[in-house]
Design an enzyme around this catalytic site. Sequence first.
Site, PDB file in Angstrom:
ATOM      1  CE  LYS A 185     -58.220  10.817  -3.454  1.00 50.26           C
ATOM      2  NZ  LYS A 185     -59.121  11.542  -4.375  1.00 50.26           N
ATOM      3  CB  THR A 186     -49.826  11.350   1.420  1.00 51.90           C
ATOM      4  OG1 THR A 186     -50.080  10.076   2.049  1.00 51.90           O
ATOM      5  CG2 THR A 186     -50.706  12.397   2.094  1.00 51.90           C
TER       6      THR A 186
END
Length: 422
Positions: A185-186
């Site tokens: 989740k970047t």
Amino acid sequence: MTFDNPKLEVLDENMGSLGALAQPVTKALIAKMSVTGMRNAGLSIESISIKPPSHLTYDLKGVIKLALAEDAGDRGDVTCMATIPSDMEVEAHFLAKEDGVVAGIVLAESVFSEVDPTLKVEWSRKDGDFVHKGLQFGKVHGRAHSIVVAERVVLNFMQRMSGIATLTKEMADAARPAYILETRKTAPGLRLVDKWAVLIGGGRNHRMGLFDMVMIKDNHISIAGDGDVDVSMLKEAVDLINGRFETEASGNVTLETVHKIGQTGVTYISSGALTHSVKALDISLKIDTELALERDLYFYPAWSYAIPSTILKVPLSLLEALIWTSLTYYVIGYSPEPGSGFVIPKGMVHYLSNWSFGKLLRKTKFKPLVACSLYANLVELGILGFPIELCGALTHSVKALDISLKIDTELALEVGRRTKRA
């Protein structure tokens, strides 16, 4: 105490993973694909204390160029070209405006080098060091144009990476004896940068993408039913495994919950919050105005250095603005009754103050810089209004909205049944 949707994963010594949740924990050996090599994007990898993670296709130099290009557009910095002499040299200092773990120093050097290789950068801290509010921890010297062009891109990288590193440090300390990991989740396009910041903050990297680890997640096992467990079940599962495999807990892990999860005995705890809802660390890059003036006026006699500051201390411009505003205020009929009170129209002050400041500073080489500074001060003091409110927090410290993509389990089961009948 329970947690929403915590998950237990069983990992072998090579960090393969099985997302076993609802069913009793079983042994699993899933190999991790080895990933080696990275385009180092001009970075001297050997000299970096905390090296970026490896990635087969990530081009860090390309990310830097893209960041600079989206800022410069097709015209470059039009404000710099209009206000700053092209040959002017300055020195600017990095200032920590809050406590935290600094990260992105190596990346900042790469940005400065990409903009102008002649810029000289010095640091009193390195990536991973703790900085206190008010600390000057670095400086850059060279052409003013180059420094201002690189400034925002450098700060964007450093503030985001430092925010991630700071949160990672806090969560890593709270998770002990477990290790803290990030997730995928970047920010799109910044995965390696975000994961690098996690390493700098004392965390460890999870898989880089879909390619380097087999990992069965919610949607993969949706047809098997719900997989939510609470912290007591995590403890039971870890006891059942009895050290035969490494384990990982994930799912809504926050700074408030990570310590409790870490006490269950899991080996790793992964948290998407490390990167998807990071609060940027407040860092600024301030140009040394006095030094800039001194260096640029070196060819004048010593007594001449005091002339600009002496002139600016005399409030002639303010007096001129008040006189002209007073005359025009009543002449054009804004207030036919002098006794009704005297209110200066903001637009008139804006016009007259700019005119008077320009007249006053027309002879000085630094008239654009000083005029802009004085105008900014008037805005800050509330003498002038500004029609647009600028707020960097809208983008640099955003909290991600929690959105998921779930497979329709009932539909999947129905399709499976139809396929079997066929």
